[in-house]
Enzyme design. Structure first.
Site, mmCIF file in Angstrom:
data_model
loop_
_atom_site.group_PDB
_atom_site.id
_atom_site.type_symbol
_atom_site.label_atom_id
_atom_site.label_comp_id
_atom_site.label_asym_id
_atom_site.label_seq_id
_atom_site.Cartn_x
_atom_site.Cartn_y
_atom_site.Cartn_z
ATOM 1 N N ASP A 1 40.189 36.998 37.670
ATOM 2 C CA ASP A 1 40.921 36.503 38.834
ATOM 3 C C ASP A 1 41.790 35.297 38.468
ATOM 4 O O ASP A 1 41.277 34.256 38.065
ATOM 5 C CB ASP A 1 39.915 36.108 39.923
ATOM 6 N N SER B 1 38.652 35.871 49.380
ATOM 7 C CA SER B 1 39.623 34.816 49.111
ATOM 8 C C SER B 1 39.349 33.640 50.054
ATOM 9 O O SER B 1 38.252 33.092 50.028
ATOM 10 C CB SER B 1 41.044 35.357 49.258
ATOM 11 N N HIS C 1 41.548 39.407 41.593
ATOM 12 C CA HIS C 1 41.386 38.861 42.937
ATOM 13 C C HIS C 1 41.132 39.996 43.917
ATOM 14 O O HIS C 1 42.021 40.421 44.654
ATOM 15 C CB HIS C 1 42.631 38.062 43.325
#
Length: 673
Positions: A585, A498, A617
């Site tokens: 995602d 991330s 994600h």
């Protein structure tokens, strides 16, 4: 039960081999199988029912994590309640009447979480929110109202969650409040809405009273951008007379406040100049705060009253490791504890308060008992401008057999960067730290500026500093590690997911000579397209994104975002890069990875790209996580001269696809064949 009302902000040239002596020492440490670290836990997520009659946990059924239940009097009589075949259930929670176990589940990582329940007695499964393209929020579970809960559902307008009352027995949904632009709501123990929050144009929040189902037009209080991450209401006492806040207004770190609802007067219950106080232990009968959680270098509970002071002292003395209270009965006679010894797998314990009896219920990963796990060491690293960066270091046994936290000789290092960025790294067992240290690397995790938990000034120091001062902090930490004999300057990799993935791309593009290689997991490469594709239900947090990252609606903001996007500097990347991405995602769209892979490929710069069509994600399915980590450790093995378990058949067991660059990762092309 206390529920926080929060703003909607969201919320990695090959050189010489190691010296022969170090290589022999590393090889003498037994290799921990990566499946033992990243495979399914035997049990996790333990909870005790409010009436104290049941225990629940998450455990595999036919290789997939599902919900289990057992009588508290005899945990050996456990039975499985759910039958998920592909995607794991990762957490569950009890209905207030102790009759139903509830859990949320999405499809393929799309984060459209729906709410499900299983009747403990009959085993009947109910889909409480059978909608498409919908994300459910639990707004309030009460210890006083047993037959229903409040949930937020965004199937009318994807940006906003309407509030519904859900009758658990029948599954009936009744509209309580249509949401026309509010970030969230807070209810009391009678499930009456009492407060609503709305995002401000400056990135802060305005809070309003809700009276008789109507949101007042006059604000109750307002919070600016600086305090937006560190100030919010936590919840009401059972009688509705006291409202608790975590509040940084007028101070740097957030304090725990009690506000008298009638008069509006507030009283500071606890504060600490080092760290924010954002959670507490509350009496399940009265809702009164009994202790607060404090996490600077490590997490601890500090008592506020004599109610549980003796209990916390007893547990601190008798529990082997850092502990947290995961659930309590309504009668408050039994607690379920999660215990983390760091150098042994975590475990769950039942604590009976009257007799001060501790009973171990399970070990999360018994296969790791006796494994050569390493300690974690908290470090305070000084940034170039004087900020203190709380960081965590793990060292391979080969250079720190006694666990002192000091390396006998420098070794290759992985800088492991957390996501968020409005989050933090903490002390405890970390699978990635243990895995990488076992492979022969020092592992360093840094709470760079912008990380949460250390006061509003530390968060705000990261505003508009993506790829600049936030990245400088990471470079300063690497230099600290080299200067202090931890790391070899020519053998440092950067890795993260991330925001940590963004930091990896930034490190490879903006400081191309610093890192020997990088591993980016679901990291954004283009800050313009990142902000254009955030999920609609993050609408309330959009202005905060703009103020803290860069505003794409202004010329100045556009210029800033352009110069902070690694995609625009892909041609500067010099060292090997591995990218992992989930195709579904919703936070960091798959195009974020595809764009930079295409840009690097166009310039004939080596990059390996692994994508999973059934993930979002991050990688929730263990077979996928194991497969990517198999590729990662062989990639790092060549780059940093560390050890690696062969890839083997891990890719065949997963859904991994490699659209580009299999030839650049050792063993990958062969594994695909």
């Amino acid at each position: 039960m206390i529920r926080r009302l929060l703003p909607v902000v969201p919320v990695l040239l090959f050189a010489s081999l190691l010296p022969a002596q170090a290589q022999v020492s590393i090889d003498s440490t037994p290799l921990i199988e990566r499946a033992k670290i990243f495979g399914n836990p035997s049990k996790s997520g333990g909870r005790i029912s409010p009436d104290g009659q049941w225990l629940s946990w998450i455990a595999p059924r036919d290789g997939v994590l599902n919900v289990w239940v057992a009588p508290a009097s005899d945990p050996s009589k456990a039975r499985v309640l759910t039958d998920e075949k592909v995607r794991p259930v990762r957490s569950s929670f009890w209905s207030p009447d102790s009759k139903v176990l509830l859990y949320i589940q999405d499809k393929g990582g799309d984060e459209n979480f729906l709410l499900y329940g299983v009747d403990v007695a009959s085993g009947k499964q109910t889909s409480y929110t059978p909608f498409e393209k919908t994300r459910v929020r639990v707004i309030q579970i009460s210890s006083k109202v047993k037959d229903r809960i409040l949930v937020g559902i965004n199937n009318r307008d994807a940006r906003w969650h309407d509030v519904y009352s859900l009758e658990l027995a029948s599954g009936k949904l009744t509209l309580v409040q249509q949401n026309d632009g509010y970030a969230g709501y807070l209810a009391d123990e009678t499930l009456t809405l009492r407060m609503a929050s709305k995002a401000r144009s400056d990135g802060g929040s305005t809070y309003y009273r809700v009276v008789d189902g109507k949101v007042e037009t006059t604000p109750l209080t307002e919070v600016g951008l600086d305090d937006s991450q560190t100030t919010s209401p936590l919840g009401y006492t059972a009688d509705g007379k006291t409202l608790y806040w975590t509040d940084s207004r007028g101070r740097n770190t957030s304090a725990l406040l009690a506000q008298d609802v009638a008069s509006g007067k507030t009283m500071v219950l606890a504060q600490d100049p080092r760290a924010d106080i954002a959670d507490a232990l509350y009496d399940p009968r009265t809702g009164r705060a009994q202790a607060y959680g404090l996490e600077y270098l490590r997490q601890e509970y500090v008592p506020l009253s004599n109610d549980i002071k003796a209990d916390l002292a007893f547990l601190k003395k008798n529990v082997n490791g850092q502990f947290s209270v995961s659930s309590r009965t309504d009668a408050d006679d039994k607690w379920l504890l999660s215990v983390d010894p760091v150098t042994a797998p975590a475990s769950a314990w039942l604590y009976e308060r009257k007799t001060r009896r501790l009973t171990q219920l399970y070990v999360t990963r018994p296969e790791l008992e006796g494994a050569p796990l390493v300690p974690m060491h908290a470090q305070e690293i000084r940034a170039r401008d004087g900020l203190t960066l709380v960081s965590y270091l793990s060292l391979p046994k080969s250079v720190d057999a006694g666990g002192s936290g000091r390396a006998s000789t420098p070794v290759p290092m992985v800088l492991l960067v957390h996501g968020g960025p409005w989050a933090r790294d903490g002390y405890g067992y970390r699978g990635y730290h243990q895995w990488l240290a076992n492979r022969g690397y020092a592992v360093l995790s840094v709470n760079f500026r912008g990380s949460t938990g250390f006061g509003k000034q530390f968060i705000s120091a990261g505003d508009l500093q993506w790829g600049r001062k936030m990245h400088d902090d990471l470079i300063d930490a690497v230099q600290w590690a080299v200067k202090n004999g931890v790391a070899r300057a020519d053998k440092v990799a950067i890795m993260g997911g991330s925001y940590g993935g963004y930091a990896t791309l930034a490190g490879m593009a903006f400081t191309p000579e610093t890192f020997a290689c990088g591993v980016d997991i679901v990291g954004p490469s283009n800050l313009f397209t990142l902000l254009q594709t955030i999920p609609p239900y993050w609408e309330a947090g959009k202005q905060q994104f703009y103020k803290r990252m860069g505003d794409p609606t202004t010329d100045e903001g556009k210029a800033l975002l352009r110069e902070r996007s690694p995609l625009n500097f892909a041609g500067d990347i010099r060292r090997p890069l591995l990218i992992g991405q989930g195709a579904n995602d919703p936070r960091v769209n798959v195009r974020e990875s595809e764009q930079i892979v295409e840009a690097m490929a166009a310039k004939n710069i080596p990059v390996t790209y692994v994508v999973f069509p059934d993930e979002g994600h991050g990688f929730a399915r263990p077979v996928n996580n194991i497969a990517f980590n198999a590729v990662t450790e062989n990639f790092l093995g060549k780059c940093l001269d560390g050890r690696a378990e062969p890839i083997g058949d891990t890719l065949k067991a997963s859904t991994a696809q490699v659209p580009h660059g299999a030839e650049f990762a050792p063993g990958l092309a062969e594994a695909l064949r």
